[in-house]
Design a protein around this motif. Structure first.
Motif, mmCIF file in Angstrom:
data_model
loop_
_atom_site.group_PDB
_atom_site.id
_atom_site.type_symbol
_atom_site.label_atom_id
_atom_site.label_comp_id
_atom_site.label_asym_id
_atom_site.label_seq_id
_atom_site.Cartn_x
_atom_site.Cartn_y
_atom_site.Cartn_z
ATOM 1 N N ALA A 63 1.091 8.832 6.780
ATOM 2 C CA ALA A 63 1.294 9.088 8.216
ATOM 3 C C ALA A 63 0.657 7.978 9.051
ATOM 4 N N ARG A 64 -0.512 7.491 8.627
ATOM 5 C CA ARG A 64 -1.148 6.389 9.345
ATOM 6 C C ARG A 64 -0.319 5.108 9.228
ATOM 7 N N ILE A 65 0.313 4.909 8.084
ATOM 8 C CA ILE A 65 1.209 3.751 7.940
ATOM 9 C C ILE A 65 2.357 3.878 8.931
ATOM 10 N N ARG A 66 2.951 5.074 9.004
ATOM 11 C CA ARG A 66 4.079 5.291 9.919
ATOM 12 C C ARG A 66 3.682 5.083 11.376
ATOM 13 N N TYR B 34 0.839 -1.198 0.000
ATOM 14 C CA TYR B 34 0.000 0.000 0.000
ATOM 15 C C TYR B 34 0.878 1.253 0.000
ATOM 16 N N ARG B 35 1.932 1.209 0.780
ATOM 17 C CA ARG B 35 2.868 2.336 0.809
ATOM 18 C C ARG B 35 3.464 2.563 -0.579
ATOM 19 N N ALA B 36 3.869 1.485 -1.246
ATOM 20 C CA ALA B 36 4.432 1.603 -2.592
ATOM 21 C C ALA B 36 3.419 2.194 -3.569
ATOM 22 N N ALA B 37 2.171 1.735 -3.488
ATOM 23 C CA ALA B 37 1.123 2.257 -4.367
ATOM 24 C C ALA B 37 0.862 3.737 -4.089
ATOM 25 N N LEU B 38 0.838 4.102 -2.812
ATOM 26 C CA LEU B 38 0.611 5.500 -2.443
ATOM 27 C C LEU B 38 1.767 6.387 -2.911
ATOM 28 N N MET B 39 2.979 5.911 -2.765
ATOM 29 C CA MET B 39 4.142 6.683 -3.205
ATOM 30 C C MET B 39 4.144 6.853 -4.724
ATOM 31 N N GLN C 132 -6.572 21.668 -8.025
ATOM 32 C CA GLN C 132 -7.148 21.627 -6.676
ATOM 33 C C GLN C 132 -7.475 20.198 -6.280
ATOM 34 N N SER C 133 -8.067 19.440 -7.199
ATOM 35 C CA SER C 133 -8.386 18.032 -6.926
ATOM 36 C C SER C 133 -7.114 17.244 -6.640
ATOM 37 N N GLY C 134 -6.074 17.525 -7.404
ATOM 38 C CA GLY C 134 -4.791 16.862 -7.182
ATOM 39 C C GLY C 134 -4.212 17.182 -5.818
ATOM 40 N N GLN C 135 -4.307 18.442 -5.413
ATOM 41 C CA GLN C 135 -3.809 18.845 -4.092
ATOM 42 C C GLN C 135 -4.577 18.138 -2.978
ATOM 43 N N GLU C 136 -5.884 18.004 -3.158
ATOM 44 C CA GLU C 136 -6.698 17.315 -2.149
ATOM 45 C C GLU C 136 -6.323 15.835 -2.066
ATOM 46 N N GLU C 137 -6.070 15.215 -3.220
ATOM 47 C CA GLU C 137 -5.664 13.808 -3.208
ATOM 48 C C GLU C 137 -4.290 13.643 -2.564
ATOM 49 N N ILE C 138 -3.389 14.575 -2.829
ATOM 50 C CA ILE C 138 -2.064 14.533 -2.205
ATOM 51 C C ILE C 138 -2.200 14.603 -0.681
ATOM 52 N N ALA C 139 -3.073 15.458 -0.191
ATOM 53 C CA ALA C 139 -3.285 15.565 1.261
ATOM 54 C C ALA C 139 -3.795 14.244 1.826
ATOM 55 N N ARG C 140 -4.725 13.592 1.111
ATOM 56 C CA ARG C 140 -5.240 12.295 1.579
ATOM 57 C C ARG C 140 -4.142 11.236 1.569
ATOM 58 N N ILE C 141 -3.295 11.255 0.555
ATOM 59 C CA ILE C 141 -2.201 10.285 0.467
ATOM 60 C C ILE C 141 -1.200 10.513 1.590
ATOM 61 N N ARG C 142 -0.847 11.756 1.830
ATOM 62 C CA ARG C 142 0.102 12.052 2.920
ATOM 63 C C ARG C 142 -0.464 11.626 4.273
ATOM 64 N N ALA C 143 -1.760 11.819 4.458
ATOM 65 C CA ALA C 143 -2.394 11.377 5.709
ATOM 66 C C ALA C 143 -2.341 9.854 5.820
ATOM 67 N N ALA C 144 -2.562 9.158 4.708
ATOM 68 C CA ALA C 144 -2.489 7.691 4.725
ATOM 69 C C ALA C 144 -1.062 7.227 5.026
#
Length: 108
Positions: free
Chosen positions: A69-72, A7-12, A55-67
């Protein structure tokens, strides 16, 4: 225990795609504009679409970064609202999701 490596690899990978796309959008928006009035109207419409995509891309980036952080912190795969496990099927489709299916349905 949920195996988070893939999941981390896919998110990255998705983060890298979005970064590339946002740079392309930014470059397009920074291009010199025409002085012809009719062309300006068309360009402005195109710019509005690009701004929305950015804007949509920025929102998705925020969701990915939060995910990420949850992995960490070890809470990835657990719903942030009800503390229940998020199904593997849901994570396969939406690896950045913070919500289980039931909680997401309540918000929609």
């Amino acid at each position: 225990m949920l195996e988070t490596g893939r999941y981390r690899a896919a998110l990255m990978a998705r983060l890298e795609e979005l970064d590339t796309r946002l740079h392309m959008i930014e470059s397009e928006l920074d291009c010199p504009k025409t002085r012809d009035f009719s062309d300006m109207a068309i360009e402005r419409e195109g710019d509005e679409v690009l701004e929305h995509l950015g804007q949509s891309g920025q929102e998705e980036i925020a969701r990915i970064r939060a995910a990420l952080a949850r992995i960490r912190d070890g809470s990835y795969g657990v719903c942030v609202q009800c503390d229940e496990r998020i199904s593997t099927a849901r994570l396969e489709i939406l690896p950045e999701t913070p919500l289980c299916r039931q909680c997401a349905a309540q918000i929609s």
